[in-house]
Scaffold this motif. Structure first.
Motif, PDB file in Angstrom:
ATOM      1  N   ILE A 198       2.012  24.145 -53.884  1.00 24.96           N
ATOM      2  CA  ILE A 198       3.334  24.624 -54.253  1.00 24.96           C
ATOM      3  C   ILE A 198       3.154  25.508 -55.483  1.00 24.96           C
ATOM      4  O   ILE A 198       2.490  25.120 -56.449  1.00 24.96           O
ATOM      5  N   GLU A 199       3.750  26.687 -55.445  1.00 25.81           N
ATOM      6  CA  GLU A 199       3.765  27.551 -56.616  1.00 25.81           C
ATOM      7  C   GLU A 199       5.175  27.568 -57.198  1.00 25.81           C
ATOM      8  O   GLU A 199       6.148  27.763 -56.470  1.00 25.81           O
ATOM      9  N   VAL A 200       5.260  27.368 -58.517  1.00 23.09           N
ATOM     10  CA  VAL A 200       6.537  27.369 -59.222  1.00 23.09           C
ATOM     11  C   VAL A 200       6.626  28.656 -60.031  1.00 23.09           C
ATOM     12  O   VAL A 200       5.716  28.983 -60.805  1.00 23.09           O
ATOM     13  N   TYR A 201       7.736  29.396 -59.841  1.00 24.14           N
ATOM     14  CA  TYR A 201       7.926  30.660 -60.531  1.00 24.14           C
ATOM     15  C   TYR A 201       9.208  30.632 -61.354  1.00 24.14           C
ATOM     16  O   TYR A 201      10.226  30.088 -60.920  1.00 24.14           O
ATOM     17  N   LYS A 202       9.149  31.249 -62.529  1.00 24.93           N
ATOM     18  CA  LYS A 202      10.362  31.616 -63.251  1.00 24.93           C
ATOM     19  C   LYS A 202      10.860  32.908 -62.616  1.00 24.93           C
ATOM     20  O   LYS A 202      10.084  33.834 -62.386  1.00 24.93           O
ATOM     21  N   THR A 229       8.801  22.979 -63.775  1.00 22.02           N
ATOM     22  CA  THR A 229       7.499  22.630 -63.212  1.00 22.02           C
ATOM     23  C   THR A 229       7.561  21.241 -62.586  1.00 22.02           C
ATOM     24  O   THR A 229       8.504  20.469 -62.809  1.00 22.02           O
ATOM     25  N   LEU A 230       6.540  20.922 -61.800  1.00 23.83           N
ATOM     26  CA  LEU A 230       6.526  19.697 -61.006  1.00 23.83           C
ATOM     27  C   LEU A 230       5.474  18.718 -61.510  1.00 23.83           C
ATOM     28  O   LEU A 230       4.416  19.125 -62.010  1.00 23.83           O
ATOM     29  N   ALA A 231       5.755  17.441 -61.339  1.00 26.81           N
ATOM     30  CA  ALA A 231       4.801  16.379 -61.636  1.00 26.81           C
ATOM     31  C   ALA A 231       4.680  15.505 -60.394  1.00 26.81           C
ATOM     32  O   ALA A 231       5.657  14.872 -59.980  1.00 26.81           O
ATOM     33  N   TYR A 232       3.475  15.511 -59.783  1.00 30.51           N
ATOM     34  CA  TYR A 232       3.267  14.676 -58.599  1.00 30.51           C
ATOM     35  C   TYR A 232       3.463  13.212 -58.963  1.00 30.51           C
ATOM     36  O   TYR A 232       2.956  12.733 -59.976  1.00 30.51           O
ATOM     37  N   THR A 251       0.792  25.967 -60.289  1.00 28.40           N
ATOM     38  CA  THR A 251       0.337  25.746 -58.920  1.00 28.40           C
ATOM     39  C   THR A 251      -0.110  24.294 -58.822  1.00 28.40           C
ATOM     40  O   THR A 251      -0.914  23.828 -59.637  1.00 28.40           O
ATOM     41  N   ILE A 252       0.433  23.571 -57.840  1.00 23.85           N
ATOM     42  CA  ILE A 252       0.152  22.143 -57.713  1.00 23.85           C
ATOM     43  C   ILE A 252      -0.059  21.799 -56.246  1.00 23.85           C
ATOM     44  O   ILE A 252       0.557  22.393 -55.359  1.00 23.85           O
ATOM     45  N   ASP A 253      -0.967  20.860 -55.967  1.00 27.15           N
ATOM     46  CA  ASP A 253      -1.268  20.453 -54.594  1.00 27.15           C
ATOM     47  C   ASP A 253      -0.090  19.697 -53.986  1.00 27.15           C
ATOM     48  O   ASP A 253       0.653  19.010 -54.688  1.00 27.15           O
TER      49      ASP A 253
END
Length: 367
Positions: free
Chosen positions: A232-236, A295-298, A247-249
């Motif tokens: 997963i890509e996180v964009y502003k 942003t993300l935290a698995y 970028t996170i799996d």
């Protein structure tokens, strides 16, 4: 929302359609209710369809369903528009371009404002425009054909457009092209012609294979689910500008490196404090918390039946339920999000067999 009575007990339920490929006996549209107090899934009806219902979305009081061309005939495939009232569907119109298969579609507005429908043809590398007049879907008015390929000689041998929608702050259409590693932007002319905006289109890391892009409600964060590298890509995002934040799996690769995985769906919950991903191959429903900066935290994952491909999220009565459709497993399953211990996904005991479920859509009267 509906109220059902079973054994004298009132249940609070919400309904949804399930598209099923199946066989000649099981193919079609199924209707279900979910009990939003315990997550139980309740089968209601089955509508047979002559071909495979692939993707569906609601457009005001109408439901649009794209069909996979199984026969090669010009009479197969295309898009059907239905008048929908709770559990019933009545055909309003059908559009097609020589029987082509459209795997995703959207309109350029709501029931009162939309005058165009846009659809992507994965197999022929096209995005097309259909006119809407007096809420009725009419003939094709525009086509843009992509060209090129990516670095993966098999999975990116062609452009492969897979998803289409509008940017949150601009009257621009975007098309996610898996084969080109690109989010392609378009201006839409009044007559339906599409003008490619190469300057503002977003190029991704070669071999990513983007499958879907969604935005938060504020429209300032974009989340791109990449199929080929399971990330997963996180964009502003602001005024056509994308800035990569993370970028996170999509699943814990350190523990499970050998899976031939494909992330298939991505959705945020209503409060936008966490996000879900379904993984086909790893066969899981993964949970990510959303930080203040987007942003993300698995956080957690729960095993699913084989090949989860689509999900719905229901938040009601203090509960959050996730319904997952598993194509190869031939089943739909419900899961519960628990805020205990920092948040986790818990499998319920409720599921229903459906032959090759591929897409789920809420009933019209449940919005």
């Amino acid at each position: 929302m509906a109220f059902l009575f079973f054994g004298g007990k009132r249940r609070i339920t919400k309904g949804f359609f399930v598209n099923s490929f199946g066989n000649n006996q099981t193919r079609g549209i199924y209707t279900f209710q979910i009990d939003v107090e315990n997550g139980e899934l309740l089968f209601k009806r089955h509508f047979s369809t002559p071909s495979d219902p692939l993707y569906a979305f609601n457009f005001g009081r109408f439901s649009c369903i794209t069909y996979r061309n199984r026969t090669g005939s010009a009479d197969d495939g295309g898009i059907c528009e239905y008048a929908a009232t709770a559990e019933t569907l009545a055909l309003v119109s059908r559009v097609s371009d020589k029987g082509k298969t459209y795997i995703h579609a959207c309109t350029n507005g709501d029931l009162e404002t939309a005058d165009k429908l846009f659809a992507v043809d994965y197999y022929n590398g096209e995005v097309v425009t259909f006119a809407i007049h007096k809420k009725k879907l009419l003939k094709k008015t525009g086509t843009y054909k992509f060209s090129g390929k990516g670095v993966d000689e098999v999975k990116q041998a062609a452009p492969y457009p897979v998803y289409v929608d509008f940017l949150p702050d601009q009257n621009k259409l975007y098309v996610v092209c898996l084969g080109l590693d690109k989010i392609c932007l378009f201006d839409v002319e009044d007559n339906g012609n599409l003008v490619y905006d190469n300057v503002n289109s977003l190029s991704l890391k070669p071999g990513s294979g983007p499958r879907k892009m969604i935005f938060n409600q504020a429209g300032n964060r974009a989340y791109i689910m990449n199929e080929l590298n399971s990330t997963i890509e996180v964009y502003k995002y602001e005024k056509l500008k994308f800035e990569l934040l993370q970028t996170i799996d999509t699943y814990p690769k350190d523990d499970d490196e050998d899976y031939d995985n494909v992330p298939t769906d991505i959705k945020m919950n209503f409060d936008e404090d966490h996000l879900y991903i379904t993984n086909k191959g790893h066969d899981s429903l993964a949970l990510f918390l959303i930080n203040e900066d987007g942003t993300l935290a698995y956080t957690d994952f729960e095993d699913t039946s084989p090949d989860p491909v689509n999900m719905l999220i229901y938040t009601e009565e203090g509960n959050e339920w996730i319904v997952v459709a598993c194509q190869k497993g031939g089943i739909i399953e419900s899961y519960r999000y628990s805020r205990d211990k920092g948040g986790m996904v818990i499998e319920t005991e409720y599921s229903c067999m459906v032959n090759e479920p591929v897409c789920m859509t809420p009933f019209i009267n449940n919005f």
